[in-house]
Design a protein around this motif. Structure first.
Motif, short mmCIF file in Angstrom:
data_model
loop_
_atom_site.label_atom_id
_atom_site.label_comp_id
_atom_site.label_asym_id
_atom_site.label_seq_id
_atom_site.Cartn_x
_atom_site.Cartn_y
_atom_site.Cartn_z
N TYR A 197 9.42 -2.58 -7.43
CA TYR A 197 9.44 -4.17 -7.04
C TYR A 197 8.26 -4.43 -5.76
N ALA A 198 8.43 -3.44 -4.65
CA ALA A 198 7.67 -3.47 -3.67
C ALA A 198 6.06 -3.39 -4.07
N ALA A 199 5.74 -2.72 -5.06
CA ALA A 199 4.55 -2.35 -5.50
C ALA A 199 3.94 -3.53 -5.95
N ALA A 200 4.70 -4.40 -6.54
CA ALA A 200 4.39 -5.55 -7.53
C ALA A 200 3.80 -6.71 -6.75
N ASP A 201 3.04 -7.45 -7.00
CA ASP A 201 2.79 -8.89 -6.83
C ASP A 201 3.65 -9.94 -7.34
N LEU A 202 3.91 -9.60 -8.45
CA LEU A 202 4.69 -10.71 -9.10
C LEU A 202 5.77 -9.76 -10.09
N ASP A 225 -8.66 -4.64 -12.24
CA ASP A 225 -7.93 -5.25 -11.03
C ASP A 225 -6.83 -6.13 -11.49
N ILE A 226 -6.39 -6.24 -12.59
CA ILE A 226 -4.94 -6.78 -13.22
C ILE A 226 -4.32 -5.73 -13.94
N ARG A 227 -3.26 -5.17 -13.52
CA ARG A 227 -2.39 -4.19 -14.08
C ARG A 227 -0.90 -4.69 -14.34
N LEU A 228 -0.28 -4.12 -15.52
CA LEU A 228 1.00 -4.26 -15.78
C LEU A 228 1.86 -2.85 -15.45
N LEU A 229 2.84 -3.32 -14.71
CA LEU A 229 3.96 -2.06 -14.24
C LEU A 229 5.10 -2.49 -15.11
N THR A 230 5.46 -1.41 -15.90
CA THR A 230 6.87 -1.74 -16.74
C THR A 230 7.79 -0.69 -16.16
N SER A 262 0.93 -1.16 0.01
CA SER A 262 -0.20 0.08 0.15
C SER A 262 0.93 1.17 0.07
N GLU A 263 1.98 1.33 0.96
CA GLU A 263 2.87 2.42 0.84
C GLU A 263 3.61 2.84 -0.47
N ALA A 264 4.20 1.53 -1.05
CA ALA A 264 4.94 1.45 -2.30
C ALA A 264 3.94 2.22 -3.34
N ARG A 265 2.78 1.70 -3.29
CA ARG A 265 1.75 2.04 -4.46
C ARG A 265 1.53 3.53 -4.30
N GLU A 266 1.32 4.12 -3.10
CA GLU A 266 0.70 5.34 -2.78
C GLU A 266 1.82 6.28 -3.27
N ALA A 267 2.87 5.74 -3.10
CA ALA A 267 4.18 6.77 -3.29
C ALA A 267 4.42 6.97 -4.90
N MET A 268 3.92 5.66 -5.62
CA MET A 268 3.96 5.81 -7.03
C MET A 268 2.43 6.26 -7.73
N ASP A 269 1.59 6.72 -7.00
CA ASP A 269 0.39 7.09 -7.47
C ASP A 269 -0.49 5.84 -8.32
N LEU A 270 -0.32 4.69 -7.58
CA LEU A 270 -0.81 3.65 -8.44
C LEU A 270 -2.15 3.37 -7.59
N PRO A 271 -3.18 2.76 -8.33
CA PRO A 271 -4.48 2.47 -7.76
C PRO A 271 -4.10 1.33 -6.76
N PRO A 272 -4.54 1.25 -5.38
CA PRO A 272 -4.18 0.27 -4.38
C PRO A 272 -4.60 -0.93 -4.55
N ALA A 273 -5.56 -1.33 -5.03
CA ALA A 273 -6.37 -2.64 -4.87
C ALA A 273 -6.18 -3.66 -5.89
N ALA A 274 -5.43 -3.25 -7.09
CA ALA A 274 -5.15 -4.08 -8.19
C ALA A 274 -4.28 -5.25 -7.97
N LEU A 275 -3.88 -6.19 -8.95
CA LEU A 275 -3.06 -7.06 -8.71
C LEU A 275 -1.88 -6.67 -9.77
N TYR A 276 -0.62 -6.40 -9.56
CA TYR A 276 0.30 -5.65 -10.13
C TYR A 276 1.31 -6.89 -10.68
N LEU A 277 1.44 -6.83 -12.02
CA LEU A 277 2.55 -7.60 -12.68
C LEU A 277 3.68 -6.93 -13.33
N LEU A 278 5.04 -7.11 -12.74
CA LEU A 278 5.95 -6.00 -12.98
C LEU A 278 6.75 -6.73 -13.96
#
Length: 167
Positions: free
Chosen positions: A112-117, A76-81, A23-39
């Motif tokens: 990395y911390a914001a990602a689930d995978l 609900d599923i997002r890709l971070l690059t 939650s902290e990592a996502r907030e710091a990066m202005d990302l929606p908090p509740a999604a599953l993130y693939l990095l």
């Protein structure tokens, strides 16, 4: 003679690359908090050895599943690059957050911390720092069993490995 042989993998700064609440990592990066993130990240995702084409194929395969499609469409599923992006990633139907080239280790650790995978589809690689960094931040790995990657990822424990090149 009978000397001892030791393998010493690359090291990293564990004061920087460490777990932090998603939650902290996502907030710091202005990302929606509740999604599953693939990095997915590399200096240049267009580099053929990095396997981005195979990653696109795998994600397209996932996107054929109606439940996966619905989750992507709902955000609900997002890709971070990170790194120089690959244009094909925008065409899959998964929301993409392109972070660009990350200048600091702290911003890389936050990704990395914001990602689930962390997804590393490299077709050839030695002992990639990205895997060490992601695992040090508490993020699971999905990668091909290429090069030195199987020495780093414990199947079913720290991540999952697929046959090299098999999207």
């Amino acid at each position: 003679g009978g000397g001892r042989i030791e393998v010493i993998p690359n090291s990293l700064d564990i004061d920087v690359f460490k777990p932090m609440p998603k939650s902290e990592a996502r907030e710091a990066m202005d990302l929606p908090p509740a999604a599953l993130y693939l990095l997915l990240g590399s200096y240049d995702l267009k580099e053929l050895r990095k396997g981005t084409r195979q990653c696109v194929e795998a994600l397209q395969h996932c996107f054929q599943d109606p439940a996966f499609q619905d989750r992507c469409r709902a955000g609900d599923i997002r890709l971070l690059t990170f790194g120089y992006p690959h244009p094909d990633l925008q065409s899959i139907g998964i929301p993409v957050h392109a972070l660009g080239y990350l200048e600091s280790e702290a911003s890389l650790a936050a990704a990395y911390a914001a990602a689930d995978l962390f997804v590393l589809p490299s077709l050839e690689d030695n002992l990639p720092n990205t895997i060490l960094e992601a695992m040090s931040c508490g993020t699971a790995i999905a990668a091909f069993d290429a090069g030195g990657i199987p020495e780093m990822v414990e199947e079913g424990v720290t991540g999952r490995l697929a046959k090299a090149g098999d999207a």
